[in-house]
Design a protein around this motif. Structure first.
Motif, PDB file in Angstrom:
ATOM      1  N   THR A 230       0.995  -1.046  -0.059  1.00  0.00           N
ATOM      2  CA  THR A 230       0.012  -0.277  -0.430  1.00  0.00           C
ATOM      3  C   THR A 230       1.233   1.089   0.073  1.00  0.00           C
ATOM      4  O   THR A 230       0.311   2.200   0.225  1.00  0.00           O
ATOM      5  CB  THR A 230      -0.712  -0.003   1.182  1.00  0.00           C
ATOM      6  OG1 THR A 230      -0.047   0.022   2.460  1.00  0.00           O
ATOM      7  CG2 THR A 230      -1.933  -0.776   1.114  1.00  0.00           C
ATOM      8  N   ARG A 231       1.859   0.910   0.237  1.00  0.00           N
ATOM      9  CA  ARG A 231       3.206   2.151  -0.056  1.00  0.00           C
ATOM     10  C   ARG A 231       2.525   3.303   0.903  1.00  0.00           C
ATOM     11  O   ARG A 231       2.941   4.229   1.264  1.00  0.00           O
ATOM     12  CB  ARG A 231       2.686   3.033  -0.951  1.00  0.00           C
ATOM     13  CG  ARG A 231       3.524   2.276  -1.918  1.00  0.00           C
ATOM     14  CD  ARG A 231       3.539   3.118  -3.858  1.00  0.00           C
ATOM     15  NE  ARG A 231       1.804   3.189  -3.717  1.00  0.00           N
ATOM     16  CZ  ARG A 231       0.518   2.942  -4.421  1.00  0.00           C
ATOM     17  NH1 ARG A 231       1.177   1.214  -4.789  1.00  0.00           N
ATOM     18  NH2 ARG A 231      -0.311   2.932  -4.581  1.00  0.00           N
ATOM     19  N   GLY A 232       2.565   2.570   2.509  1.00  0.00           N
ATOM     20  CA  GLY A 232       2.668   3.234   3.369  1.00  0.00           C
ATOM     21  C   GLY A 232       1.613   2.719   4.847  1.00  0.00           C
ATOM     22  O   GLY A 232       1.361   3.468   5.805  1.00  0.00           O
ATOM     23  N   GLY A 233       0.908   1.581   4.547  1.00  0.00           N
ATOM     24  CA  GLY A 233      -0.313   1.368   5.132  1.00  0.00           C
ATOM     25  C   GLY A 233      -1.439   1.363   4.706  1.00  0.00           C
ATOM     26  O   GLY A 233      -1.349   2.066   4.155  1.00  0.00           O
ATOM     27  N   ALA A 234      -2.298   0.600   5.399  1.00  0.00           N
ATOM     28  CA  ALA A 234      -4.433   0.608   5.012  1.00  0.00           C
ATOM     29  C   ALA A 234      -4.970   1.851   5.622  1.00  0.00           C
ATOM     30  O   ALA A 234      -4.191   2.432   6.845  1.00  0.00           O
ATOM     31  CB  ALA A 234      -4.888  -0.700   4.852  1.00  0.00           C
ATOM     32  N   HIS A 235      -5.621   2.431   5.191  1.00  0.00           N
ATOM     33  CA  HIS A 235      -6.782   3.748   5.340  1.00  0.00           C
ATOM     34  C   HIS A 235      -7.793   2.639   6.593  1.00  0.00           C
ATOM     35  O   HIS A 235      -7.487   3.462   7.237  1.00  0.00           O
ATOM     36  CB  HIS A 235      -7.115   4.148   3.947  1.00  0.00           C
ATOM     37  CG  HIS A 235      -6.799   4.912   3.030  1.00  0.00           C
ATOM     38  ND1 HIS A 235      -5.808   4.513   1.864  1.00  0.00           N
ATOM     39  CD2 HIS A 235      -5.824   6.217   3.102  1.00  0.00           C
ATOM     40  CE1 HIS A 235      -5.392   5.169   1.314  1.00  0.00           C
ATOM     41  NE2 HIS A 235      -5.407   6.794   1.991  1.00  0.00           N
ATOM     42  N   VAL A 236      -7.547   1.489   5.950  1.00  0.00           N
ATOM     43  CA  VAL A 236      -8.814   0.556   7.101  1.00  0.00           C
ATOM     44  C   VAL A 236      -8.758  -0.707   6.742  1.00  0.00           C
ATOM     45  O   VAL A 236      -7.936  -1.147   6.153  1.00  0.00           O
ATOM     46  CB  VAL A 236     -10.138   1.053   5.770  1.00  0.00           C
ATOM     47  CG1 VAL A 236     -11.156   0.257   7.476  1.00  0.00           C
ATOM     48  CG2 VAL A 236     -10.533   2.736   6.076  1.00  0.00           C
ATOM     49  N   SER A 237      -8.378  -1.296   8.193  1.00  0.00           N
ATOM     50  CA  SER A 237      -8.398  -2.705   8.280  1.00  0.00           C
ATOM     51  C   SER A 237      -9.440  -2.563   9.297  1.00  0.00           C
ATOM     52  O   SER A 237      -9.793  -2.862  10.311  1.00  0.00           O
ATOM     53  CB  SER A 237      -7.030  -2.986   8.403  1.00  0.00           C
ATOM     54  OG  SER A 237      -6.935  -3.879   9.137  1.00  0.00           O
ATOM     55  N   LEU A 238      -9.420  -4.136   8.716  1.00  0.00           N
ATOM     56  CA  LEU A 238     -10.978  -5.252   9.815  1.00  0.00           C
ATOM     57  C   LEU A 238     -10.285  -5.903   9.986  1.00  0.00           C
ATOM     58  O   LEU A 238      -9.228  -6.647   9.214  1.00  0.00           O
ATOM     59  CB  LEU A 238     -12.200  -5.317   8.663  1.00  0.00           C
ATOM     60  CG  LEU A 238     -13.481  -4.459   8.145  1.00  0.00           C
ATOM     61  CD1 LEU A 238     -12.167  -3.230   7.800  1.00  0.00           C
ATOM     62  CD2 LEU A 238     -13.818  -5.228   7.302  1.00  0.00           C
ATOM     63  N   ASP A 239     -10.791  -6.888  11.232  1.00  0.00           N
ATOM     64  CA  ASP A 239      -9.897  -7.849  11.808  1.00  0.00           C
ATOM     65  C   ASP A 239     -11.752  -8.472  11.854  1.00  0.00           C
ATOM     66  O   ASP A 239     -12.084  -8.225  12.536  1.00  0.00           O
ATOM     67  CB  ASP A 239      -9.820  -8.064  13.375  1.00  0.00           C
ATOM     68  CG  ASP A 239      -9.799  -9.465  13.654  1.00  0.00           C
ATOM     69  OD1 ASP A 239     -10.025 -10.430  12.796  1.00  0.00           O
ATOM     70  OD2 ASP A 239      -9.728  -9.440  15.224  1.00  0.00           O
ATOM     71  N   ALA A 240     -11.600  -9.584  10.530  1.00  0.00           N
ATOM     72  CA  ALA A 240     -13.370  -9.937  10.213  1.00  0.00           C
ATOM     73  C   ALA A 240     -12.869 -11.467  10.966  1.00  0.00           C
ATOM     74  O   ALA A 240     -13.761 -12.116  11.208  1.00  0.00           O
ATOM     75  CB  ALA A 240     -13.406  -9.894   8.229  1.00  0.00           C
ATOM     76  N   LEU A 241     -12.072 -11.790  11.685  1.00  0.00           N
ATOM     77  CA  LEU A 241     -11.532 -13.185  12.292  1.00  0.00           C
ATOM     78  C   LEU A 241     -12.068 -13.086  13.456  1.00  0.00           C
ATOM     79  O   LEU A 241     -12.973 -14.143  14.542  1.00  0.00           O
ATOM     80  CB  LEU A 241     -10.855 -14.112  11.819  1.00  0.00           C
ATOM     81  CG  LEU A 241     -10.336 -15.651  13.357  1.00  0.00           C
ATOM     82  CD1 LEU A 241     -11.274 -16.167  12.126  1.00  0.00           C
ATOM     83  CD2 LEU A 241      -8.799 -15.595  12.696  1.00  0.00           C
TER      84      LEU A 241
END
Length: 346
Positions: A230-241
């Motif tokens: 992502t060249r710097g990190g996700a804007h939004v990230s989910l723990d779906a587990l």
């Protein structure tokens, strides 16, 4: 009615015959046409949910037909095709008055606060507030996945994450919620990275729109891989587990001012996971929960399904009978098939 019943936590449920439910004055009884087998049901069977009073009938992802109507119900009649959120609001508390039935202070949950949908019939609380009309083009098996997995993912992506076109979204865990999130985030224009340890699920995630996938079992440093892609990190990230590792990785792979959305349940031994608080502070990260979706928000999701932008039918996996439900429930934490397992024969 035939139903799945357990009388002790962690003991094999059995198929039995129980009295048919009768509707509350403000409620309805549904003839269950389909109901999903979810990891949340497994948590309940394990004894991780304090709302459950034994003996108990599980099941909270359901769709069916109105069979009986309480005397105070105004908007529904026998024969209506419906589904329902897994959280039913009371309609009287401050959260319900603000439109936030998913965090109702006096909420009812089929399969948790009262007997659920692993049965031929189920009672539903406050029908005028909580039922959702099911369009004819959505079959019952697909609709059963909407009440928990798909609707939960929709709210996590659209309402909580506020994902927009061009953003990078990381989805940790490609079970029913995770694959739903991949499809929904892709539909709103995000670039999605899917993370799992099962290549079959990652392959399906690519079919559903993921632009990159990462196998967490391959020795890869997942947060570093996401940050590089992502060249710097996700804007939004989910723990779906709902696991300490996926939660921790989801926070670590964010860019400054990114959003972590916790969707997977953290119950049992996982209720107090470790989080990288120094990073949360230093990068001004947002930590958000997401817990189901209100009935009044279903319209936006159903419109996207009707237009073809979302296809939850692609996430329906095995269709099983009620007789197969006890085995499927007990195995839920050991193995999840690709797509949702749905009971369609009673």
């Amino acid at each position: 009615m035939k139903a799945v019943l357990f009388e002790k936590f962690q003991e094999r449920p059995r198929i039995t015959t129980l009295d048919d439910p009768t509707p509350e004055p403000h409620g309805v009884v549904l003839k269950v046409e389909a109901t999903g087998v979810c990891r949340s049901d497994w948590h309940g069977w394990m004894g991780h949910d304090t709302d459950i009073v034994l003996p108990h009938v599980p099941g909270h992802e359901l769709a069916g037909v109105v069979q009986a109507v309480g005397k105070d119900v105004r908007n529904w009649q026998v024969g209506d095709r419906v589904t329902v959120p897994f959280i039913c609001g009371c309609g009287a508390c401050p959260e319900c008055h603000a439109g936030h039935q998913q965090v109702c202070l006096h909420q009812e949950q089929p399969g948790f606060t009262h007997w659920g949908s692993f049965a031929e019939y189920v009672g539903i609380h406050r029908a005028d507030l909580n039922l959702v009309a099911l369009p004819e083009h959505i079959d019952f098996a697909t609709a059963a996945s909407l009440g928990c997995r798909f609707a939960t993912a929709f709210r996590a992506i659209v309402d909580q994450g506020k994902v927009s076109a061009g953003q990078w979204v990381a989805v940790h865990g490609c079970g029913g919620v995770g694959l739903s999130a991949v499809m929904i985030a892709s539909a709103v224009g995000a670039n999605v990275i899917a993370i799992d340890i099962d290549e079959a699920k990652l392959a399906l995630a690519r079919e559903l729109g993921a632009v990159h996938t990462i196998n967490g079992a391959a020795g890869t440093n997942v947060p570093e891989a996401v940050i590089e892609l992502t060249r710097g990190g996700a804007h939004v990230s989910l723990d779906a587990l709902g696991h300490p590792v996926t939660c921790f990785n989801s926070i670590l792979n964010l860019r400054p001012r990114g959003k972590h959305v916790q969707v997977g349940l953290m119950l049992g031994d996982h209720t107090t996971p470790e989080v990288p608080m120094a990073r949360i502070i230093g990068k001004e990260l947002e930590i958000l929960g997401s817990h189901g979706m209100q009935a009044h928000r279903y319209g936006a999701m159903l419109d996207m399904i009707g237009s073809g932008k979302l296809s939850p039918s692609r996430l329906v996996g095995r269709r099983i009978s009620l007789a197969q439900a006890p085995e499927a429930l007990m195995a839920m934490d050991k193995f999840q098939s690709v797509g949702a397992t749905v009971i369609t024969t009673f």
